[in-house]
Design a protein around this motif. Structure first.
Motif, PDB file in Angstrom:
ATOM      1  N   ILE A  44      13.304   0.570  -0.165  1.00 15.41           N
ATOM      2  CA  ILE A  44      11.919   0.254  -0.489  1.00 15.41           C
ATOM      3  C   ILE A  44      11.832  -0.943  -1.419  1.00 15.41           C
ATOM      4  N   ILE A  45      10.623  -1.439  -1.532  1.00 16.33           N
ATOM      5  CA  ILE A  45      10.281  -2.449  -2.526  1.00 16.33           C
ATOM      6  C   ILE A  45       9.663  -1.694  -3.693  1.00 16.33           C
ATOM      7  N   VAL A  46      10.170  -1.919  -4.884  1.00 15.84           N
ATOM      8  CA  VAL A  46       9.612  -1.292  -6.080  1.00 15.84           C
ATOM      9  C   VAL A  46       8.697  -2.320  -6.743  1.00 15.84           C
ATOM     10  N   PRO A  47       7.440  -1.954  -7.014  1.00 16.46           N
ATOM     11  CA  PRO A  47       6.530  -2.912  -7.643  1.00 16.46           C
ATOM     12  C   PRO A  47       7.068  -3.377  -9.001  1.00 16.46           C
ATOM     13  N   GLU A  48       6.863  -4.646  -9.295  1.00 17.80           N
ATOM     14  CA  GLU A  48       7.308  -5.176 -10.588  1.00 17.80           C
ATOM     15  C   GLU A  48       6.521  -4.571 -11.738  1.00 17.80           C
ATOM     16  N   VAL A  49       5.235  -4.290 -11.486  1.00 22.70           N
ATOM     17  CA  VAL A  49       4.361  -3.746 -12.521  1.00 22.70           C
ATOM     18  C   VAL A  49       3.660  -2.520 -11.960  1.00 22.70           C
ATOM     19  N   LEU A  50       3.622  -1.473 -12.756  1.00 25.81           N
ATOM     20  CA  LEU A  50       2.906  -0.251 -12.386  1.00 25.81           C
ATOM     21  C   LEU A  50       1.673  -0.111 -13.265  1.00 25.81           C
ATOM     22  N   SER A  51       0.656   0.562 -12.753  1.00 22.43           N
ATOM     23  CA  SER A  51      -0.500   0.876 -13.592  1.00 22.43           C
ATOM     24  C   SER A  51      -0.029   1.798 -14.720  1.00 22.43           C
ATOM     25  N   GLU A  52      -0.862   1.950 -15.726  1.00 22.58           N
ATOM     26  CA  GLU A  52      -0.499   2.808 -16.853  1.00 22.58           C
ATOM     27  C   GLU A  52      -0.238   4.242 -16.394  1.00 22.58           C
ATOM     28  N   ASN A  53      -1.124   4.765 -15.541  1.00 22.73           N
ATOM     29  CA  ASN A  53      -0.943   6.138 -15.042  1.00 22.73           C
ATOM     30  C   ASN A  53       0.329   6.270 -14.217  1.00 22.73           C
ATOM     31  N   ALA A  54       0.599   5.290 -13.352  1.00 17.16           N
ATOM     32  CA  ALA A  54       1.808   5.347 -12.525  1.00 17.16           C
ATOM     33  C   ALA A  54       3.068   5.240 -13.382  1.00 17.16           C
ATOM     34  N   ALA A  55       3.024   4.444 -14.434  1.00 21.37           N
ATOM     35  CA  ALA A  55       4.191   4.320 -15.331  1.00 21.37           C
ATOM     36  C   ALA A  55       4.479   5.661 -16.014  1.00 21.37           C
ATOM     37  N   ALA A 128      -0.797  14.843 -11.058  1.00 15.14           N
ATOM     38  CA  ALA A 128      -1.692  13.734 -10.695  1.00 15.14           C
ATOM     39  C   ALA A 128      -1.079  12.394 -11.099  1.00 15.14           C
ATOM     40  N   LEU A 129      -0.429  12.343 -12.242  1.00 14.19           N
ATOM     41  CA  LEU A 129       0.220  11.108 -12.687  1.00 14.19           C
ATOM     42  C   LEU A 129       1.433  10.787 -11.804  1.00 14.19           C
ATOM     43  N   ILE A 130       2.186  11.800 -11.436  1.00 10.40           N
ATOM     44  CA  ILE A 130       3.331  11.598 -10.532  1.00 10.40           C
ATOM     45  C   ILE A 130       2.831  11.106  -9.171  1.00 10.40           C
ATOM     46  N   ILE A 131       1.740  11.671  -8.703  1.00  8.07           N
ATOM     47  CA  ILE A 131       1.159  11.225  -7.436  1.00  8.07           C
ATOM     48  C   ILE A 131       0.745   9.758  -7.539  1.00  8.07           C
ATOM     49  N   ALA A 132       0.170   9.362  -8.670  1.00  5.15           N
ATOM     50  CA  ALA A 132      -0.225   7.959  -8.852  1.00  5.15           C
ATOM     51  C   ALA A 132       0.989   7.047  -8.696  1.00  5.15           C
ATOM     52  N   TYR A 133       2.115   7.464  -9.247  1.00  8.29           N
ATOM     53  CA  TYR A 133       3.363   6.693  -9.117  1.00  8.29           C
ATOM     54  C   TYR A 133       3.807   6.618  -7.655  1.00  8.29           C
ATOM     55  N   VAL A 134       3.843   7.746  -6.974  1.00  4.27           N
ATOM     56  CA  VAL A 134       4.272   7.775  -5.570  1.00  4.27           C
ATOM     57  C   VAL A 134       3.329   6.929  -4.719  1.00  4.27           C
ATOM     58  N   ARG A 135       2.040   7.036  -4.953  1.00  4.89           N
ATOM     59  CA  ARG A 135       1.075   6.255  -4.166  1.00  4.89           C
ATOM     60  C   ARG A 135       1.261   4.743  -4.396  1.00  4.89           C
ATOM     61  N   GLU A 136       1.567   4.341  -5.612  1.00  6.87           N
ATOM     62  CA  GLU A 136       1.805   2.908  -5.849  1.00  6.87           C
ATOM     63  C   GLU A 136       3.088   2.439  -5.165  1.00  6.87           C
ATOM     64  N   LEU A 137       4.108   3.288  -5.133  1.00  2.56           N
ATOM     65  CA  LEU A 137       5.313   2.959  -4.371  1.00  2.56           C
ATOM     66  C   LEU A 137       4.974   2.828  -2.890  1.00  2.56           C
ATOM     67  N   GLN A 138       4.200   3.764  -2.382  1.00  2.00           N
ATOM     68  CA  GLN A 138       3.812   3.723  -0.980  1.00  2.00           C
ATOM     69  C   GLN A 138       3.034   2.443  -0.660  1.00  2.00           C
ATOM     70  N   GLN A 139       2.051   2.113  -1.491  1.00  2.00           N
ATOM     71  CA  GLN A 139       1.240   0.915  -1.256  1.00  2.00           C
ATOM     72  C   GLN A 139       2.090  -0.347  -1.262  1.00  2.00           C
ATOM     73  N   ALA A 140       3.058  -0.413  -2.165  1.00  2.00           N
ATOM     74  CA  ALA A 140       3.942  -1.586  -2.229  1.00  2.00           C
ATOM     75  C   ALA A 140       4.781  -1.717  -0.962  1.00  2.00           C
ATOM     76  N   ASN A 141       4.879  -0.620  -0.206  1.00  2.00           N
ATOM     77  CA  ASN A 141       5.670  -0.611   1.012  1.00  2.00           C
ATOM     78  C   ASN A 141       4.827  -0.457   2.272  1.00  2.00           C
ATOM     79  N   GLY A 142       3.546  -0.783   2.143  1.00  2.00           N
ATOM     80  CA  GLY A 142       2.666  -0.812   3.309  1.00  2.00           C
ATOM     81  C   GLY A 142       2.188   0.527   3.805  1.00  2.00           C
ATOM     82  N   ILE A 143       2.315   1.571   3.000  1.00  2.00           N
ATOM     83  CA  ILE A 143       1.866   2.909   3.387  1.00  2.00           C
ATOM     84  C   ILE A 143       0.579   3.164   2.622  1.00  2.00           C
ATOM     85  N   GLN A 144      -0.518   3.267   3.374  1.00  2.00           N
ATOM     86  CA  GLN A 144      -1.827   3.434   2.691  1.00  2.00           C
ATOM     87  C   GLN A 144      -2.667   4.464   3.347  1.00  2.00           C
TER      88      GLN A 144
END
Length: 144
Positions: A44-55, A128-144
């Protein structure tokens, strides 16, 4: 005669080297490569920056989820599936699916890893915070 023998030997050597380097031969191209147990199942591609909740969610994921689902949710061969996968896109597995999986466990239905037990020690807010992290990983990899 000696020059012809040397030239023929050089060509033969080059052909053998080509087969070794580039996997020549029908038999080698057809053989599956076995993955090592625990090896990542996706790249996967890991985003360089995560939102506060995803971090914050990443820290929770690393503590509670990564031991099975691998670092950055890439899955582990023979252990657990990747969460950065089309199967877990929001339209197929909404956030509540993750909440229920953590709270109640889940019976295996998409993969052959076996059932997932409930995860103790996490509140709905933590998940919910863990989900925010997983969703940002997914979005960075084209899964929306």
């Amino acid at each position: 005669m000696k020059k012809t023998l040397i030239a023929t030997g050089g060509v033969a050597l080059a052909v053998v080297a080509g087969f070794v380097m580039f996997g020549g031969g029908a038999d080698t191209a057809q053989e599956p490569v076995a993955a090592l147990e625990g090896a990542a199942l996706v790249q996967i591609i890991v985003p360089e920056v995560l939102s506060e909740n995803a971090a914050i969610g990443k820290r929770g994921f690393d503590l509670y989820c990564a031991q099975c689902h691998g670092p950055n949710a890439v899955g582990q061969d023979g252990v657990a599936p990747p969460l950065v996968h089309k199967i877990y896109e929001p339209s197929h597995h909404a956030d509540e699916s993750f909440q229920r999986a953590v709270a109640q466990g889940v019976q295996a239905h998409h993969w052959t890893f076996g059932n997932m037990p409930p995860v103790q020690g996490l509140s709905r807010a933590d998940v919910a915070l863990i989900i925010a992290y997983v969703r940002e990983l997914q979005q960075a990899n084209g899964i929306q």
